[in-house]
Design an enzyme around this catalytic site. Structure first.
Site, PDB file in Angstrom:
ATOM      1  N   GLY A 180     -35.074 -11.334  18.600  1.00  0.00           N
ATOM      2  CA  GLY A 180     -35.461 -10.346  19.597  1.00  0.00           C
ATOM      3  C   GLY A 180     -35.746  -8.970  19.017  1.00  0.00           C
ATOM      4  O   GLY A 180     -35.664  -8.743  17.803  1.00  0.00           O
ATOM      5  N   GLN A 181     -36.090  -8.062  19.914  1.00  0.00           N
ATOM      6  CA  GLN A 181     -36.562  -6.729  19.522  1.00  0.00           C
ATOM      7  C   GLN A 181     -35.497  -5.916  18.800  1.00  0.00           C
ATOM      8  O   GLN A 181     -35.710  -5.397  17.702  1.00  0.00           O
ATOM      9  CB  GLN A 181     -36.961  -5.945  20.769  1.00  0.00           C
ATOM     10  N   ASP A 225     -29.973  -0.319  31.894  1.00  0.00           N
ATOM     11  CA  ASP A 225     -30.059   0.590  33.050  1.00  0.00           C
ATOM     12  C   ASP A 225     -30.065  -0.174  34.381  1.00  0.00           C
ATOM     13  O   ASP A 225     -29.779   0.406  35.432  1.00  0.00           O
ATOM     14  CB  ASP A 225     -31.339   1.434  32.938  1.00  0.00           C
ATOM     15  N   TYR A 267     -30.707 -10.059  37.065  1.00  0.00           N
ATOM     16  CA  TYR A 267     -30.546  -9.561  35.693  1.00  0.00           C
ATOM     17  C   TYR A 267     -29.455  -8.492  35.651  1.00  0.00           C
ATOM     18  O   TYR A 267     -28.532  -8.564  34.838  1.00  0.00           O
ATOM     19  CB  TYR A 267     -31.888  -9.002  35.203  1.00  0.00           C
ATOM     20  N   THR A 299     -33.529 -11.727  28.983  1.00  0.00           N
ATOM     21  CA  THR A 299     -34.070 -10.413  29.336  1.00  0.00           C
ATOM     22  C   THR A 299     -35.270 -10.486  30.284  1.00  0.00           C
ATOM     23  O   THR A 299     -35.786  -9.442  30.679  1.00  0.00           O
ATOM     24  CB  THR A 299     -34.489  -9.640  28.059  1.00  0.00           C
TER      25      THR A 299
END
Ligand SMILES: NC(=O)c1ccc[n+]([C@@H]2O[C@H](COP(=O)([O-])OP(=O)(O)OC[C@H]3O[C@@H](n4cnc5c(N)ncnc54)[C@H](OP(=O)(O)O)[C@@H]3O)[C@@H](O)[C@H]2O)c1
Length: 301
Positions: A10-11, A115, A138, A75
Site C-alpha cells: 500500500g501507499q 479522519d 469504513y 481502505t
C-alpha cells in the site's frame, strides 16, 4: 531495532520502507533511534492480520520486533459499505491481533487510522480530543480498530491521517491523472472539505512519533483545507494537465454513483498533539503536492 510494517503493497507502507532504507524522507531525517533498523514489510500474501492463528504463526518464526507499524487496512470506502463484516475483520480484528502480538513482545504499535472516524458535521478542524461518531462502515470499523489497539497494547500510538496519496498504490491524484488523459473535463464534489496529505510526509511524522514513548492518539495531515474539486484543480495545475474541473454537490454525485458511502462534509484535522509536543513538521498541502508532482516520474509505481 527490528520493525514490522504491515500493508506493504500500500501507499503509506511503501513510503515508510523507502524512508527507513534511505534514512530520510522528503522533509527530514529518520530519527536516530530508528535509522539502520532491520525492517520487514509484509502484506496479505505473508499473513492476514485479521487471522490470529496466521498472525501468531508467522510471528513465532520471526519475532521479536521492537516496533509494529500497522498500515494494513480495507481502505475502499464504498467496498466497506457493501461488506462491513470484511471491513471489520481487516480494520478492527487486524489491529486487535497486532496489538496482542506486539504487547506479547513488549513492542510498540503504531496503528494508522482516519479522519472518517468523525461525522463531519462541524466546520472547524477536529482535534484528537473531539468526539468520534462515524457515518460510514469504513469509519465505524476503523474507530473499532483504534479502540481495540489502544486497549490491547498500552504502548500504542494511533495516527489519524486523511486524503492520502503516495507514489505507490491507488489514490485520488492518480485517478484524476487517468481521467485527464481520457477526457477534457472531470466532475468532482465541491462540498466535502479536508486535507490532501502526502504519504511521504505522514511517513516522516509516523517515524518521529514511533521514536517517542508518548502513547495515545495523534492527528497527522498536511496543512490547509480544501474541497475535492479544489484538490482536483491543483492536481491538473501541478501536472500540467489541460482538463476542466466541473464542480458538483454530494447529492449530485450520489445520484451519479448510487451505491457510494456517505462521506464527512467537514473532514479537516488539526495536528494539535504534534503542535503541543514533538512539533508539527507537516507541509502546506500545495507544497507537498508540488513535490509529489516533481518526483512522480521517478517514483510512481
Ligand atoms: N488511503 C487514504 O486516503 C487514507 C486516508 C486516511 C487514512 N488512511 C489509513 O492509512 C493506512 C494506510 O492506508 P493506505 O492508503 O496506504 O492503504 P492501501 O494503499 O489501501 O494499502 C493497504 C494494504 O493492506 C493490505 N491488506 C488489506 N487487508 C489486509 C489484511 N487483512 N491483512 C494483511 N494485509 C491487508 C492491502 O492488500 P489488498 O490491496 O490486497 O487488499 C493493501 O496492500 C490505513 O490504515 C488507512 O485506513 C488511508
Amino acid at each position: 531495532m527490528r520493525i514490522l510494517i504491515t500493508g506493504a503493497r500500500g501507499q503509506l507502507a511503501n513510503e515508510l520502507g523507502r524512508a527507513l532504507e534511505s534514512g530520510r524522507t522528503e522533509i527530514g531525517e529518520v530519527p536516530a533511534e530508528l535509522s539502520g533498523a532491520e525492517v520487514d514489510l509484509v502484506d496479505l500474501d505473508d499473513f492476514d492480520v485479521s487471522d490470529w492463528a496466521a498472525t501468531s504463526a508467522w510471528l513465532a518464526a520471526r519475532a521479536p520486533y521492537d516496533l509494529f507499524v500497522n498500515c494494513a487496512a480495507m481502505t475502499n470506502v464504498d467496498g466497506c459499505e457493501t461488506d462491513e463484516a470484511a471491513a471489520f475483520r481487516a480494520n478492527a480484528l487486524g489491529p486487535l491481533n497486532l496489538a496482542r502480538a506486539s504487547r506479547e513482545q513488549g513492542a510498540k504499535l503504531v496503528h494508522v487510522s482516519t479522519d472518517y472516524v468523525f461525522p463531519g458535521s462541524d466546520p472547524t478542524p477536529r482535534t484528537e480530543d473531539d468526539v468520534c461518531a462515524p457515518i460510514s462502515a469504513y469509519g465505524r470499523t476503523k474507530l473499532a480498530g483504534e479502540g481495540l489497539a489502544l486497549a490491547n497494547n498500552p504502548r500504542t500510538m494511533v495516527v489519524r491521517t486523511a486524503w492520502l496519496y503516495g507514489y505507490v498504490g491507488r489514490n485520488f491524484v492518480k485517478t484524476m491523472l487517468r481521467l485527464a488523459d481520457a477526457h477534457d473535463h472531470v466532475t468532482v464534489v465541491d462540498d466535502q472539505l479536508g486535507n490532501p496529505t502526502s504519504a511521504a510526509d505522514v511517513a516522516h511524522e509516523v517515524l518521529r512519533i514511533a521514536a517517542t514513548e508518548d502513547f495515545g492518539t495523534y492527528h497527522c495531515t498536511n496543512e490547509g483545507t480544501c474541497s475535492w474539486a479544489d484538490f482536483a484543480e491543483a492536481i491538473m495545475d501541478a501536472f500540467g494537465r489541460d482538463c476542466e474541473v466541473r464542480r458538483c454537490t454530494s447529492e449530485e454525485y450520489k445520484r451519479m454513483v448510487p451505491g457510494s458511502a456517505d462521506r464527512p462534509r467537514f473532514s479537516s484535522l488539526e495536528n494539535a498533539r504534534l503542535e503541543r509536543g514533538l512539533g508539527n513538521e507537516m507541509r502546506p498541502w500545495r507544497e507537498a503536492l508540488a513535490s509529489y508532482a516533481c518526483n512522480y516520474g521517478e517514483l510512481a509505481g
